[in-house]
Motif scaffolding. Structure first.
Motif, PDB file in Angstrom:
ATOM      1  N   LYS A 157      23.909  48.279  -4.514  1.00  0.00           N
ATOM      2  CA  LYS A 157      22.423  47.608  -4.497  1.00  0.00           C
ATOM      3  C   LYS A 157      22.054  48.249  -3.138  1.00  0.00           C
ATOM      4  O   LYS A 157      20.851  48.774  -3.034  1.00  0.00           O
ATOM      5  CB  LYS A 157      22.624  46.164  -4.496  1.00  0.00           C
ATOM      6  CG  LYS A 157      23.288  45.400  -5.719  1.00  0.00           C
ATOM      7  CD  LYS A 157      23.057  44.121  -5.904  1.00  0.00           C
ATOM      8  CE  LYS A 157      23.965  43.078  -4.958  1.00  0.00           C
ATOM      9  NZ  LYS A 157      25.211  43.332  -5.118  1.00  0.00           N
ATOM     10  N   GLY A 214      22.649  38.952   1.248  1.00  0.00           N
ATOM     11  CA  GLY A 214      23.857  38.676   1.385  1.00  0.00           C
ATOM     12  C   GLY A 214      24.396  38.348   2.799  1.00  0.00           C
ATOM     13  O   GLY A 214      25.111  37.513   3.052  1.00  0.00           O
ATOM     14  N   ARG A 254      26.804  35.751   4.510  1.00  0.00           N
ATOM     15  CA  ARG A 254      27.837  36.224   5.247  1.00  0.00           C
ATOM     16  C   ARG A 254      27.916  35.623   6.572  1.00  0.00           C
ATOM     17  O   ARG A 254      28.925  35.208   7.075  1.00  0.00           O
ATOM     18  CB  ARG A 254      28.150  37.858   5.115  1.00  0.00           C
ATOM     19  CG  ARG A 254      28.453  38.354   3.713  1.00  0.00           C
ATOM     20  CD  ARG A 254      28.106  39.912   3.967  1.00  0.00           C
ATOM     21  NE  ARG A 254      28.684  40.428   2.635  1.00  0.00           N
ATOM     22  CZ  ARG A 254      30.022  40.775   2.457  1.00  0.00           C
ATOM     23  NH1 ARG A 254      30.964  40.552   3.363  1.00  0.00           N
ATOM     24  NH2 ARG A 254      30.338  41.226   1.075  1.00  0.00           N
ATOM     25  N   VAL A 293      33.102  33.963   1.320  1.00  0.00           N
ATOM     26  CA  VAL A 293      31.603  33.687   1.235  1.00  0.00           C
ATOM     27  C   VAL A 293      31.056  33.423  -0.253  1.00  0.00           C
ATOM     28  O   VAL A 293      30.382  32.460  -0.156  1.00  0.00           O
ATOM     29  CB  VAL A 293      31.024  35.388   1.495  1.00  0.00           C
ATOM     30  CG1 VAL A 293      31.428  36.346   0.594  1.00  0.00           C
ATOM     31  CG2 VAL A 293      29.484  35.226   1.611  1.00  0.00           C
ATOM     32  N   ALA A 302      28.817  30.172  -0.752  1.00  0.00           N
ATOM     33  CA  ALA A 302      27.398  30.254  -1.295  1.00  0.00           C
ATOM     34  C   ALA A 302      27.143  29.698  -2.417  1.00  0.00           C
ATOM     35  O   ALA A 302      26.178  29.538  -3.174  1.00  0.00           O
ATOM     36  CB  ALA A 302      27.009  31.875  -1.546  1.00  0.00           C
ATOM     37  N   ARG A 325      22.556  26.846  -0.191  1.00  0.00           N
ATOM     38  CA  ARG A 325      21.283  27.634  -0.998  1.00  0.00           C
ATOM     39  C   ARG A 325      19.936  27.027  -0.743  1.00  0.00           C
ATOM     40  O   ARG A 325      18.986  27.997  -0.454  1.00  0.00           O
ATOM     41  CB  ARG A 325      21.640  27.893  -2.410  1.00  0.00           C
ATOM     42  CG  ARG A 325      23.119  28.290  -3.024  1.00  0.00           C
ATOM     43  CD  ARG A 325      23.027  28.926  -4.318  1.00  0.00           C
ATOM     44  NE  ARG A 325      22.401  30.014  -4.446  1.00  0.00           N
ATOM     45  CZ  ARG A 325      23.058  31.229  -4.117  1.00  0.00           C
ATOM     46  NH1 ARG A 325      24.023  31.424  -3.510  1.00  0.00           N
ATOM     47  NH2 ARG A 325      22.097  32.463  -4.223  1.00  0.00           N
ATOM     48  N   GLN A 329      14.216  33.080   3.003  1.00  0.00           N
ATOM     49  CA  GLN A 329      14.176  34.239   1.983  1.00  0.00           C
ATOM     50  C   GLN A 329      12.772  34.523   1.607  1.00  0.00           C
ATOM     51  O   GLN A 329      12.071  35.594   1.554  1.00  0.00           O
ATOM     52  CB  GLN A 329      15.202  34.340   0.991  1.00  0.00           C
ATOM     53  CG  GLN A 329      16.535  34.257   1.428  1.00  0.00           C
ATOM     54  CD  GLN A 329      17.559  34.089   0.357  1.00  0.00           C
ATOM     55  OE1 GLN A 329      17.781  34.926  -0.451  1.00  0.00           O
ATOM     56  NE2 GLN A 329      18.047  32.888   0.153  1.00  0.00           N
ATOM     57  N   ARG A 388      21.878  38.228  -5.399  1.00  0.00           N
ATOM     58  CA  ARG A 388      22.109  37.852  -6.827  1.00  0.00           C
ATOM     59  C   ARG A 388      21.308  37.162  -7.783  1.00  0.00           C
ATOM     60  O   ARG A 388      21.479  37.132  -8.775  1.00  0.00           O
ATOM     61  CB  ARG A 388      23.606  36.843  -6.243  1.00  0.00           C
ATOM     62  CG  ARG A 388      24.644  37.384  -5.345  1.00  0.00           C
ATOM     63  CD  ARG A 388      25.297  38.439  -6.349  1.00  0.00           C
ATOM     64  NE  ARG A 388      26.341  38.939  -5.542  1.00  0.00           N
ATOM     65  CZ  ARG A 388      26.669  39.727  -4.530  1.00  0.00           C
ATOM     66  NH1 ARG A 388      25.432  40.154  -3.950  1.00  0.00           N
ATOM     67  NH2 ARG A 388      27.692  40.036  -3.945  1.00  0.00           N
ATOM     68  N   ILE A 421      17.472  37.066  -6.639  1.00  0.00           N
ATOM     69  CA  ILE A 421      16.276  37.272  -6.059  1.00  0.00           C
ATOM     70  C   ILE A 421      15.458  37.181  -7.414  1.00  0.00           C
ATOM     71  O   ILE A 421      14.339  36.444  -7.344  1.00  0.00           O
ATOM     72  CB  ILE A 421      16.186  38.576  -5.588  1.00  0.00           C
ATOM     73  CG1 ILE A 421      17.138  38.771  -4.319  1.00  0.00           C
ATOM     74  CG2 ILE A 421      14.657  39.022  -4.796  1.00  0.00           C
ATOM     75  CD1 ILE A 421      17.097  37.695  -3.316  1.00  0.00           C
ATOM     76  N   ARG A 428      35.156  37.222  -6.831  1.00  0.00           N
ATOM     77  CA  ARG A 428      34.093  36.858  -6.185  1.00  0.00           C
ATOM     78  C   ARG A 428      33.040  36.775  -7.357  1.00  0.00           C
ATOM     79  O   ARG A 428      32.193  36.021  -7.441  1.00  0.00           O
ATOM     80  CB  ARG A 428      33.698  37.947  -5.205  1.00  0.00           C
ATOM     81  CG  ARG A 428      32.856  37.406  -4.376  1.00  0.00           C
ATOM     82  CD  ARG A 428      33.183  38.040  -2.742  1.00  0.00           C
ATOM     83  NE  ARG A 428      33.050  39.358  -2.491  1.00  0.00           N
ATOM     84  CZ  ARG A 428      31.791  40.074  -2.421  1.00  0.00           C
ATOM     85  NH1 ARG A 428      30.627  39.576  -2.205  1.00  0.00           N
ATOM     86  NH2 ARG A 428      31.991  41.394  -1.903  1.00  0.00           N
ATOM     87  N   ASP A 431      30.718  33.750  -8.203  1.00  0.00           N
ATOM     88  CA  ASP A 431      29.179  33.775  -8.299  1.00  0.00           C
ATOM     89  C   ASP A 431      28.457  33.595  -9.611  1.00  0.00           C
ATOM     90  O   ASP A 431      27.343  33.060  -9.676  1.00  0.00           O
ATOM     91  CB  ASP A 431      28.837  35.522  -7.748  1.00  0.00           C
ATOM     92  CG  ASP A 431      29.116  35.596  -6.376  1.00  0.00           C
ATOM     93  OD1 ASP A 431      29.348  34.614  -5.503  1.00  0.00           O
ATOM     94  OD2 ASP A 431      29.140  36.797  -5.954  1.00  0.00           O
TER      95      ASP A 431
END
Ligand code: DC
Length: 263
Positions: free
Chosen positions: A33, A52, A56, A119, A123, A129, A136, A151, A153, A201, A205
């Motif tokens: 990405k 991210g 992080r 992470v 998250a 969030r 954001q 992840r 957006i 991970r 997610d």
């Protein structure tokens, strides 16, 4: 985190604002990405926000302060107390930008295996969030063309982004890319271990209750297995051009950005 800095942009965090110039690139870990996003952003004269980094840097802060990673409210409190800045790179050591945590350069510390391992746990908390969402959104609303990597957006942060891409690749391919990235930084890692870590991970997610990793219904899914970066970048640029034409983005609104698109 980054809340004060983002206030300086002075823009609204309305998720339903005019986000035609936002290019959302979501997908699992190590799907390419950021590499694709950087090339597309350069070509468009757009800015790049790798979301991210926020998760992080918060995870690094939590580990450093021995915070309870199971306590979402405490972690969200940490997010509000501390500042992350993403600023132009200060040295040429493979970084794309500098990441500052309360003014300290943590660009590489946020990429260690300790942060990688934790992470997704950080998250997954809804309060975390919720704390990072307005940050954001304000950045998305405040600029011209912007490429946002993450992840959620296209599903949550900017649900009306003009272009939505979901980059995918097999776990094996992604582990090979991650191994290569690490080797370039002089870090050796075993492929089987990397594959397992990525799968773990992704599972965290995908299965979280709040804004899980998934393609938006109107996202275009690109499988990057066996495709070169250049091919994917070109495809994404074509998709952006088509989206901007469809949305009636005026030439004047994108200015240089439109002129930069490959014909
Ligand atoms: O893209 P990355 O590997 O740097 O992201 C690190 C973690 O942050 C990822 O495992 C999940 C989380 N993340 C998220 O939940 N939502 C985002 N928009 C970006 C990242």
């Amino acid at each position: 985190m980054a809340t004060d800095g983002s206030r300086a942009y002075g823009a609204s965090d309305d998720p339903h604002g005019d986000h035609r110039l936002v290019i959302a690139i979501d997908g699992p870990a190590a799907a390419g990405k950021t590499t694709v996003a950087r090339a597309v952003a350069e070509e468009l004269g757009a800015i790049l926000l790798d979301t991210g980094v926020l998760y992080r840097a918060l995870t690094l802060k939590a580990l450093r302060s021995n915070a309870n990673l199971g306590d979402g409210d405490a972690l969200a409190g940490l997010a509000r107390q501390h500042h992350i800045d993403i600023v132009p790179l200060s040295r040429d050591d493979g970084r794309l930008y500098d990441v500052l945590l309360d003014g300290d350069d943590v660009t590489w510390e946020i990429r260690t295996s300790a942060v990688d391992a934790n992470v997704s746990i950080v998250a997954a908390h809804s309060p975390v969030r919720n704390a990072l969402l307005p940050v954001q959104r304000r950045i998305a609303a405040s600029r011209g063309a912007i490429v946002m990597v993450g992840r959620d957006i296209g599903t949550t942060v900017v649900p009306n982004a003009g272009t939505k891409i979901f980059l995918n690749a097999s776990a094996e391919e992604r582990a090979r890319r991650r191994q290569h990235e690490l080797q370039e930084r002089g870090v050796e890692a075993e492929i089987g271990q990397l594959t397992d870590d990525l799968r773990r991970r992704d599972e965290l997610d995908r299965s979280r209750a709040t804004s899980p990793l998934r393609p938006a219904d109107d996202a275009i899914i690109i499988d990057t297995d066996g495709q070169s970066i250049d091919m994917v970048v070109e495809l994404v640029e074509d998709l952006v051009r088509t989206a901007w034409d469809r949305l009636g983005v005026p030439e004047t609104a994108t200015g240089i950005a439109r002129g930069n698109l490959r014909a």
